[in-house]
Scaffold this motif. Structure first.
Motif, short mmCIF file in Angstrom:
data_model
loop_
_atom_site.label_atom_id
_atom_site.label_comp_id
_atom_site.label_asym_id
_atom_site.label_seq_id
_atom_site.Cartn_x
_atom_site.Cartn_y
_atom_site.Cartn_z
N THR A 135 5.43 2.40 3.38
CA THR A 135 4.50 3.52 3.19
C THR A 135 5.23 4.66 2.50
O THR A 135 6.26 5.15 2.99
CB THR A 135 3.90 3.98 4.53
N THR A 136 4.71 5.03 1.35
CA THR A 136 5.41 5.96 0.45
C THR A 136 4.51 7.18 0.21
O THR A 136 3.29 7.03 0.03
CB THR A 136 5.73 5.24 -0.88
N ASP A 137 5.14 8.33 0.21
CA ASP A 137 4.39 9.58 0.08
C ASP A 137 3.93 9.80 -1.37
O ASP A 137 4.63 10.42 -2.16
CB ASP A 137 5.29 10.73 0.55
N THR A 138 2.77 9.23 -1.69
CA THR A 138 2.18 9.36 -3.03
C THR A 138 0.69 9.65 -2.86
O THR A 138 0.16 9.51 -1.74
CB THR A 138 2.32 8.05 -3.83
N PRO A 139 -0.02 9.99 -3.95
CA PRO A 139 -1.47 10.23 -3.82
C PRO A 139 -2.21 9.03 -3.22
O PRO A 139 -3.21 9.20 -2.52
CB PRO A 139 -1.90 10.49 -5.27
N LEU A 140 -1.69 7.82 -3.44
CA LEU A 140 -2.37 6.62 -2.92
C LEU A 140 -2.44 6.60 -1.40
O LEU A 140 -3.44 6.22 -0.81
CB LEU A 140 -1.66 5.37 -3.46
N SER A 141 -1.35 7.03 -0.75
CA SER A 141 -1.30 6.93 0.72
C SER A 141 -1.68 8.25 1.40
O SER A 141 -1.83 8.28 2.63
CB SER A 141 0.11 6.53 1.17
N ASN A 198 3.59 6.90 -14.66
CA ASN A 198 3.18 8.26 -14.26
C ASN A 198 2.80 8.32 -12.79
O ASN A 198 2.56 9.41 -12.26
CB ASN A 198 1.99 8.72 -15.11
N GLY A 199 2.73 7.18 -12.10
CA GLY A 199 2.34 7.19 -10.69
C GLY A 199 3.49 7.63 -9.81
O GLY A 199 4.60 7.86 -10.29
N GLY A 200 3.24 7.75 -8.51
CA GLY A 200 4.28 8.21 -7.59
C GLY A 200 5.50 7.31 -7.62
O GLY A 200 6.62 7.76 -7.92
N ILE A 201 5.30 6.03 -7.33
CA ILE A 201 6.44 5.10 -7.32
C ILE A 201 6.90 4.82 -8.75
O ILE A 201 8.10 4.77 -9.02
CB ILE A 201 6.06 3.80 -6.57
N LEU A 244 6.75 -7.08 -4.58
CA LEU A 244 7.55 -6.18 -3.74
C LEU A 244 6.66 -5.27 -2.91
O LEU A 244 5.66 -4.73 -3.41
CB LEU A 244 8.47 -5.32 -4.61
N HIS A 245 7.03 -5.09 -1.65
CA HIS A 245 6.34 -4.15 -0.77
C HIS A 245 7.21 -2.89 -0.63
O HIS A 245 8.36 -2.99 -0.16
CB HIS A 245 6.10 -4.79 0.60
N PRO A 246 6.68 -1.72 -1.03
CA PRO A 246 7.53 -0.53 -1.02
C PRO A 246 7.64 0.16 0.34
O PRO A 246 8.45 1.07 0.49
CB PRO A 246 6.81 0.40 -2.02
N1 LIG Z 1 2.16 4.51 -1.51
C1 LIG Z 1 2.20 3.55 -0.57
O1 LIG Z 1 2.31 3.84 0.65
C2 LIG Z 1 2.13 2.10 -0.96
C3 LIG Z 1 2.26 1.14 0.06
C4 LIG Z 1 2.19 -0.21 -0.28
C5 LIG Z 1 1.99 -0.57 -1.60
N2 LIG Z 1 1.84 0.40 -2.56
C6 LIG Z 1 1.60 -0.03 -3.96
O2 LIG Z 1 2.50 0.64 -4.82
C7 LIG Z 1 1.91 0.73 -6.13
C8 LIG Z 1 2.11 2.15 -6.66
O3 LIG Z 1 1.36 3.04 -5.86
P1 LIG Z 1 1.74 4.58 -5.68
O4 LIG Z 1 1.92 4.78 -4.25
O5 LIG Z 1 2.79 4.97 -6.64
O6 LIG Z 1 0.33 5.25 -6.07
P2 LIG Z 1 -0.06 6.37 -7.13
O7 LIG Z 1 0.92 7.48 -7.11
O8 LIG Z 1 -1.48 6.67 -6.86
O9 LIG Z 1 0.11 5.61 -8.55
C9 LIG Z 1 -0.79 4.60 -8.91
C10 LIG Z 1 -0.65 4.24 -10.36
O10 LIG Z 1 -1.78 3.43 -10.73
C11 LIG Z 1 -2.45 4.05 -11.82
N3 LIG Z 1 -3.92 3.93 -11.73
C12 LIG Z 1 -4.69 4.22 -10.67
N4 LIG Z 1 -5.99 4.09 -11.00
C13 LIG Z 1 -6.02 3.71 -12.28
C14 LIG Z 1 -7.06 3.39 -13.19
N5 LIG Z 1 -8.35 3.48 -12.85
N6 LIG Z 1 -6.73 2.99 -14.42
C15 LIG Z 1 -5.44 2.92 -14.78
N7 LIG Z 1 -4.40 3.24 -13.98
C16 LIG Z 1 -4.69 3.60 -12.75
C17 LIG Z 1 -2.10 5.50 -11.71
O11 LIG Z 1 -2.33 6.17 -12.95
P3 LIG Z 1 -3.07 7.61 -12.90
O12 LIG Z 1 -2.08 8.52 -12.24
O13 LIG Z 1 -3.32 7.92 -14.31
O14 LIG Z 1 -4.30 7.42 -12.09
C18 LIG Z 1 -0.65 5.44 -11.30
O15 LIG Z 1 0.17 5.17 -12.43
C19 LIG Z 1 0.44 0.30 -5.96
O16 LIG Z 1 0.28 -1.02 -6.39
C20 LIG Z 1 0.23 0.36 -4.44
O17 LIG Z 1 -0.76 -0.54 -4.02
C21 LIG Z 1 1.92 1.73 -2.27
#
Ligand SMILES: NC(=O)c1ccc[n+]([C@@H]2O[C@H](COP(=O)([O-])OP(=O)(O)OC[C@H]3O[C@@H](n4cnc5c(N)ncnc54)[C@H](OP(=O)(O)O)[C@@H]3O)[C@@H](O)[C@H]2O)c1
Length: 235
Positions: free
Chosen positions: A182-188, A9-12, A178-180
């Protein structure tokens, strides 16, 4: 082929689920979510609610999904509602650091432990985790971000160690960090201002880049840390 996306369900994660449906329409696709099951997916996805911090729930899911070819863990956090990456040591909050470890590292340990049997049957097994380049110790020139960096570095060390054990016991299984990019998701979201436009990727682009890397990986590559463009990253 049987695939499990953890954090579908997350961004990536969601982009990976969608891209796998396009690239591998015959695959049996399982995906997990925490609270909100995505509703905009076309095609067949077998959704499973999962609290990734619970070893009991991970074990229960592994008892349901006894044969898998690929596991791709897309779970991770960088910030919470009231805490974010630290600029200096004095900002480090132990609860936040532990929260980072409990989501960025421990789920992969529990997934590997309980799903190794499911992967053992497969001749094209993959255990893939989305890590982050900032977890690289040798690439760390800027400092800061203690909790995220430390939790991803711990994840990377776990994956490297796992790959060594599985080279002996599960020779066919490829373990990758794997390093994705910087991706446009809630995390970044809160940290995107300084990112040049051409370096901020859509989740779809990232899924498009990562899937062929996963599909074409060979056992000789197990224990590698790879970027979205296939570049080998230093631990
Ligand atoms: N976006 C970037 O720029 C970037 C860069 C480098 C690495 N990454 C890595 O890529 C991976 C995916 O990140 P994303 O960008 O797709 O972020 P995202 O959209 O925020 O997705 C994060 C995922 O983790 C889950 N999660 C977060 N908190 C949680 C909790 N307390 N309990 C259970 N599940 C939880 C989320 O579920 P819910 O939606 O239910 O919270 C969601 O499925 C991460 O490991 C991140 O470190 C991302």
């Amino acid at each position: 082929m049987k695939i499990l996306i953890v954090g579908g369900n997350g961004g990536i994660g969601q982009a990976m689920v969608k891209q796998i449906q396009v690239a591998y329409p015959a695959a049996t696709l399982h995906a997990t979510y925490r609270q909100n099951r995505p509703t905009d997916m076309q095609g067949v996805v077998n959704w499973h609610p999962l609290d990734v911090t619970s070893e009991v729930e991970i074990k229960q899911l592994s008892e349901q999904l006894t044969e898998l070819d690929w596991i791709i863990n897309c779970i991770g956090i960088l910030h919470t509602q009231d805490k974010g990456p630290e600029k200096n040591l004095q900002s480090v909050d132990i609860d936040f650091l532990q929260h980072n470890i409990s989501l960025n590292m421990l789920p992969s340990v529990m997934l590997a432990k309980h799903f190794s049997h499911a992967l053992k049957q497969s001749v094209s097994a993959r255990f893939i985790v989305i890590s982050a380049k900032v977890g690289s110790i040798s690439d760390n020139r800027l400092g800061g971000w203690y909790s995220y960096r430390a939790s991803k570095a711990a994840l990377n060390m776990f994956l490297k160690t796992l790959s060594i054990e599985w080279q002996r016991t599960m020779k066919h299984c490829v373990v990758l960090a794997l390093h994705p990019g910087t991706t446009d998701t809630p995390l970044s979201k809160p940290f995107q201002q300084s990112v040049p436009k051409d370096k901020l990727f859509t989740p779809q682009y990232v899924a498009n880049c990562l899937l062929p890397i996963i599909a074409n990986a060979t056992p000789a590559q197990t224990g590698s840390f790879l970027a979205y463009d296939g570049a080998l990253l230093p631990w």
